[in-house]
Design a protein around this motif. Structure first.
Motif: not given
Length: 439
Positions: A198-225
């Motif tokens: 049962w622990r493996l899906p939780f630990v796997f999150s660490a890898l997914l977060v790295i992927v998500g951060l790489v993608i999210r950091l490349r996005v520009a700020e919202s034009p409306e803000f």
């Protein structure tokens, strides 16, 4: 020549804007997929294993209630995340808050997978579980509103509803990943699954977060803000402004979200527990049923926005939720047959109407609040509903089922009541927004 050059320049700008919008939509989808994966694996684990590992001193029924109670604590923390990160998102920008929430969720989820159980450290185990679950709640409470806005505020003119649905697609995608991971792991012997599987899906999150951060950091700020900041129109205290100027919209937003949030937890948590604990379904079989449901939800969900843009949002929401109301008792009746095919058909049938309505929900809420307090407004609406209605769905369902002597009827009636509340309040929100396209 000058006209041609000018047109080429405008085309290049338009193409650049479209590319930026698509990147924002993709980042929103991937980020929310990871966040919801993290949140949903806890829901699945709470139905399958957390009760006996972290609350073993109680009876099986009480242990399940305790497990669902910790599930609810994550929802209880979500309005805190909505307030804190809504304030930051409306004050300093959408992008920075989304990076922070993704990191918080990934760290908390990974640590849950590394926790010692009650048998190893006693009461410290459930205490740590509760703390980390609440960190999850704060993180997802701040994530959703920002993800909706980073997509919808980058959208081409008139496409805010459809781009807001990018964030909504993260929910079924995260559910697919969560359910698939546990469906695979339940092939292990019970002793191995309870000890470490049962622990493996939780630990796997660490890898997914790295992927998500790489993608999210490349996005520009919202034009409306960006425009608000340039014009110095950023709200000083967004929460105060929402409560002072838009209290009715906030209450309606909370209630309009009811079934869109609660339905997932009726199905993936309460029904999973009911089917495997009382109806005799095998864990692996039921997880496969839920996996099919998640795939159907993922495929059907975007159609809600397509229909809304074609026939009008109010008409589409009214039709979808009326059908959803009628299909709730059908679903419970089919699950009660104890036939996996019938159960899967019933759950998926209900899920189609619910998913299409859920796709519309983000845009419906976003258009209800002005841009200067939009992050706070939609976050608080969604997360208060999560804490008060969505997160309590398995807990209330289990209580109704147990207190009625094992009758599923009160649970179905409660779910149908939430559909009615959502229908009425969604239509009122749309009427107050007074969008011509929704007339």
């Amino acid at each position: 020549m000058d006209a041609t050059t000018s047109q080429s320049a405008r085309s290049a700008v338009h193409e650049g804007d479209s590319r930026t919008a698509r990147r924002a939509g993709l980042a929103s989808f991937i980020g929310t997929t990871i966040e919801w994966y993290d949140f949903y694996i806890y829901s699945t684990a709470s139905a399958l294993v957390l009760g006996k590992l972290f609350f073993p001193a109680t009876s099986s029924g009480t242990g399940m209630l305790a497990s669902f109670g910790t599930l609810w604590l994550g929802f209880l923390a979500r309005p805190i995340g909505g307030i804190v990160f809504g304030h930051l998102g409306d004050r300093i920008g959408r992008k920075k808050t989304l990076v922070t929430t993704l990191l918080m969720m990934g760290v908390a989820t990974t640590l849950i997978g590394l926790l010692p159980t009650y048998g190893s450290v006693g009461m410290l185990a459930p205490v740590l579980l509760i703390v980390l679950r609440m960190v999850q709640g704060v993180a997802v409470g701040g994530e959703w509103g920002g993800a909706v806005l980073i997509a919808s505020e980058h959208a081409p003119k008139g496409r805010g509803l459809s781009f807001g649905a990018f964030a909504q697609q993260g929910s079924p995608a995260g559910s697919i990943l969560a359910t698939l991971s546990f469906a695979l792991l339940t092939q292990l012997p019970d002793a191995s699954f309870d000890a470490w599987g049962w622990r493996l899906p939780f630990v796997f999150s660490a890898l997914l977060v790295i992927v998500g951060l790489v993608i999210r950091l490349r996005v520009a700020e919202s034009p409306e803000f960006t425009r608000l900041r340039t014009k110095r129109e950023v709200a000083r205290v967004p929460l105060g402004e929402v409560l002072r100027r838009h209290p009715g919209t906030l209450v309606l937003g909370v209630l309009a979200s009811s079934i869109g949030i609660a339905a997932t937890y009726f199905i993936t948590t309460f029904i999973l527990s009911w089917a495997t604990g009382d109806l005799g379904f095998d864990r692996s079989t039921m997880l496969n049923v839920l996996l099919v449901y998640s795939v159907v939800q993922f495929l059907a969900q975007p159609l809600g926005v397509v229909l809304a843009e074609r026939f009008g949002t109010a008409r589409t929401v009214g039709t979808l939720l009326t059908l959803n109301f009628l299909l709730v008792p059908v679903m419970y009746a089919l699950v009660a047959t104890e036939n996996a095919v019938a159960a899967g058909f019933g759950i998926s049938l209900l899920g189609v109407t619910g998913a299409m309505n859920y796709a519309i929900l983000a845009g419906l809420l976003a258009q209800a609040f002005p841009a200067r307090v939009r992050y706070t407004g939609i976050s608080l609406s969604y997360q208060l509903c999560s804490a008060l209605i969505g997160g309590t769905a398995p807990l209330v369902g289990e209580w109704l089922f147990t207190s009625s002597g094992g009758s599923i009827v009160p649970v179905a009636v409660y779910q149908m009541a939430l559909v009615v509340v959502s229908l009425v309040c969604s239509l009122v929100v749309l009427a107050r927004s007074a969008r011509p396209a929704d007339a």
